[in-house]
Scaffold this active site. Structure first.
Site, mmCIF file in Angstrom:
data_model
loop_
_atom_site.group_PDB
_atom_site.id
_atom_site.type_symbol
_atom_site.label_atom_id
_atom_site.label_comp_id
_atom_site.label_asym_id
_atom_site.label_seq_id
_atom_site.Cartn_x
_atom_site.Cartn_y
_atom_site.Cartn_z
ATOM 1 N N ASN A 162 0.858 -1.185 0.000
ATOM 2 C CA ASN A 162 0.000 0.000 0.000
ATOM 3 C C ASN A 162 0.891 1.231 0.000
ATOM 4 O O ASN A 162 1.357 1.687 1.039
ATOM 5 C CB ASN A 162 -0.910 -0.021 1.231
ATOM 6 C CG ASN A 162 -1.933 -1.134 1.175
ATOM 7 O OD1 ASN A 162 -2.914 -1.059 0.439
ATOM 8 N ND2 ASN A 162 -1.703 -2.192 1.961
ATOM 9 N N GLU A 163 1.130 1.741 -1.191
ATOM 10 C CA GLU A 163 2.054 2.853 -1.365
ATOM 11 C C GLU A 163 1.431 4.165 -0.877
ATOM 12 O O GLU A 163 0.212 4.248 -0.664
ATOM 13 C CB GLU A 163 2.439 2.988 -2.846
ATOM 14 C CG GLU A 163 3.134 1.765 -3.423
ATOM 15 C CD GLU A 163 4.604 1.660 -3.016
ATOM 16 O OE1 GLU A 163 4.997 2.262 -1.998
ATOM 17 O OE2 GLU A 163 5.352 0.947 -3.716
ATOM 18 N N PRO A 164 2.264 5.217 -0.664
ATOM 19 C CA PRO A 164 1.711 6.524 -0.313
ATOM 20 C C PRO A 164 0.595 6.931 -1.271
ATOM 21 O O PRO A 164 0.706 6.763 -2.488
ATOM 22 C CB PRO A 164 2.925 7.452 -0.439
ATOM 23 C CG PRO A 164 4.085 6.581 -0.103
ATOM 24 C CD PRO A 164 3.739 5.238 -0.692
#
Length: 639
Positions: A162-164
């Site tokens: 879950n990337e920025p």
């Protein structure tokens, strides 16, 4: 978990955080919690639903669980596990696959039924991914949700993949990977960013937050800043780990390096009573001066009182007295004589004057760390007449590109042909190498011949640096520590043979000074293992008479520098000396113009080193000391 090695949470921290002495102790504690949960569920006749992570951080947890299975009878027959993520596309038997990782690290080593573990599939047709992801979450829900979720954290704050930008209610899905995430993963893909997948299937933030218990692991300095923002900052999608502030039963488990940016470590006087020894005073005053942008000698009583240092001020009476003591301490750390200044009073100097000519060993984990990290000091020691030896601890062969290896083999073939030398064997090596490299997949191990060629390249570059600085090649020692020679990014454990080669060299040279890489940014990396070997070797021989005259100085690598309050010896460099160091680094041609393990920093090694050295000199200048072009910094390790 046990409390013998932890500090209790501080009010500034919005997520409970425990700091353990090292990753091994921390991992034992986390593994024990998981084992206790499994056993409790067994007694209740229930399944234990685990959410599991991959990457370097949980490896030691899995190793401890495997040990408990083998030695303590811990059974995994009631465990059902769901992994967080998988690269897309990715074959399950690929070296980088998380299917393979989990089998090799845990599943194949315990008695968990094969039908009880689930990992996202990297081979799905893209049109089937959404349905798969919905089904993945439905399986978890049908089992009553995750009892325990184990997490790591990316350098940009990602949990799972879950990337920025990921929202708190995000579901399991296909995710585009951030460039920094892909760059950080290049080591698993032979150092080639183009081979790192651009996408991954990841469990969503919402499913992670629904777990009854969440434990996040983080080791090393590179995680320090993102840990501090997640624990002490605001909840934001730009740091997905910060979402764990909203969880009622989350815990961060970190080592001292990963905790170094937390307020209780960085500015402990703001959160608790401290012992005002010389080191703590130096840390507080330097921090205050840099925060206010004032030289130390201009700090006032009001500055101390307004910034949480009234207790320190009360103990001394006046800011003036504190300022003078700290300023003098910093001033005395600066020396142009790293081997000690002849005929000088030793008082307040980093190194002793006698013996005037010292025997020195510079330990270099890879064949270029000596010149990159302390090239100016290296040159100064040689110029000032000391007997300098360099010990290259590993071959560094995996950090040479395939093209570079082929270029050198091709050179040998042409050289032999030009001078009428029997070329049959060289030509066969060349053809075999081309075929081996062409058929190599991902980060598979190079053939033995290719590994030797790559090692020879790095050895030759190291010799060139030694000639450039001015030491005889007989003083260049190539130790080829066995732990490194796996041909893989993943190394073998440190063994007795590794420690023996270090100990034997120290006993042979009988040095007055040892320099070693104290760069702990990656606790699983080569630098840390090499340092551990030096510590162990010294521990075995420290009782010998010659060791009573030996001092150990630690330098840092290309990524980080000692904190200003930690520095005990700072060796200044002029502009000409900076240029000379740069030319020495340039001798390592295989590490220029496209490094195999570039990491997330696009700068070349010489640029990183110069920027770091200039920054250190800049800090001294900001604190009110003389302005130098650059500085190399060291901390003395007292054994």
């Amino acid at each position: 978990m046990g409390d013998s090695t932890v500090k209790e949470p501080i009010a500034y921290e919005k997520i409970p955080t425990r700091i353990f002495a090292d990753p091994k102790e921390a991992s034992k504690s986390v593994a024990q919690e998981i084992a206790d949960l499994i056993r409790r569920k067994q007694k209740e006749g229930k399944n234990c639903i685990l959410g599991l992570a991959t990457g370097s951080s949980p490896k030691t947890v899995y190793a401890e669980l495997v040990r408990m299975h083998r030695e303590e009878g811990l059974s995994f027959k009631n465990v059902i596990s769901f992994n967080l993520d998988e690269y897309y596309p990715m074959e399950p038997d690929a070296i980088q696959s998380y299917w393979r990782f989990m089998r090799e690290q845990l599943f194949d080593l315990v008695d968990i039924p094969k039908e009880n573990y689930f990992i996202p599939l990297g081979t799905l047709p893209q049109q089937s991914i959404a349905e798969f992801c919905a089904g993945y979450e439905a399986k978890i829900d049908a089992l009553g949700g995750l009892d325990f979720q184990l997490l790591g954290i990316g350098g940009n704050g990602h949990i799972g993949f879950n990337e920025p930008g990921s929202l708190i209610n995000s579901k399991t899905r296909l995710m585009m990977l951030d460039h920094s995430t892909r760059a950080a993963a290049t080591g698993d893909f032979g150092g080639d960013l183009t081979k790192v997948p651009k996408k991954a299937i990841t469990m969503g933030v919402s499913k992670i937050l629904q777990a009854k218990r969440v434990v996040l692991l983080a080791w090393g300095e590179r995680k320090a800043e993102v840990i501090a923002r997640a624990v002490e900052g605001t909840v934001t999608e730009q740091n997905p780990a910060s979402y764990l502030q909203t969880h009622s039963n989350a815990l961060f488990v970190v080592d001292p390096a990963a905790a170094s940016e937390l307020k209780r470590i960085k500015t402990p006087w703001l959160v608790e009573d401290v012992v005002w020894d010389n080191q703590m005073i130096k840390k507080a005053v330097c921090s205050l001066a840099l925060e206010l942008g004032k030289p130390i000698l201009k700090l006032t009583n009001k500055d101390y009182n307004d910034n949480g240092l009234s207790e320190l001020l009360a103990g001394y009476g006046q800011a003036y007295d504190i300022n003078i003591d700290v300023f003098n301490n910093l001033q005395h750390s600066i020396t142009g004589w790293p081997g000690g200044k002849p005929n000088a009073d030793d008082t307040n100097r980093p190194e002793r004057a006698l013996p005037e000519r010292k025997r020195v060993i510079i330990f270099s984990p890879h064949p270029d760390d000596d010149i990159i990290s302390m090239g100016g000091t290296f040159q100064r020691l040689v110029d000032q007449g000391h007997e300098v030896h360099v010990a290259y601890q590993t071959s560094g062969n995996i950090a040479v590109s395939d093209d570079e290896a082929l270029r050198f083999i091709d050179f040998v073939v042409d050289y032999n042909r030009n001078f009428g030398i029997n070329n049959e064997k060289a030509e066969k090596i060349f053809e075999d190498a081309k075929l081996s490299i062409k058929n190599k997949k991902g980060s598979e191990v190079d053939s033995e011949a290719v590994r030797h060629v790559k090692g020879i390249i790095r050895r030759g570059e190291a010799k060139a640096t030694c000639r450039f600085v001015g030491i005889p090649t007989a003083h260049a020692h190539f130790l080829n520590m066995p732990f490194y020679e796996t041909g893989k990014v993943q190394k073998a454990p440190l063994g007795k043979e590794d420690i023996a080669v270090i100990k034997n060299l120290i006993e042979e040279v009988k040095p007055h000074q040892i320099y070693a890489a104290g760069d702990l940014a990656d606790p699983h990396g080569t630098h840390k293992v090499c340092l551990d070997a030096i510590f162990e070797a010294i521990d075995q021989i420290k009782h010998k008479n010659f060791m009573k005259d030996c001092w150990l100085w630690l330098y840092r690598g290309a990524w980080a520098e000692w904190e200003i309050h930690e520095i005990e010896m700072a060796v200044p460099m002029s502009p000409d000396q900076v240029m000379q160091k740069r030319l020495g680094i340039f001798k390592h041609q295989s590490q220029k113009d496209g490094v195999v393990f570039q990491g997330t920093d696009a700068r070349e090694f010489w640029q990183r080193a110069e920027d770091r050295n200039r920054a250190t000199a800049g800090l001294y200048n900001k604190l009110g000391l003389a302005e130098y072009e650059a500085m190399e910094a060291f901390v003395r390790w007292k054994f």
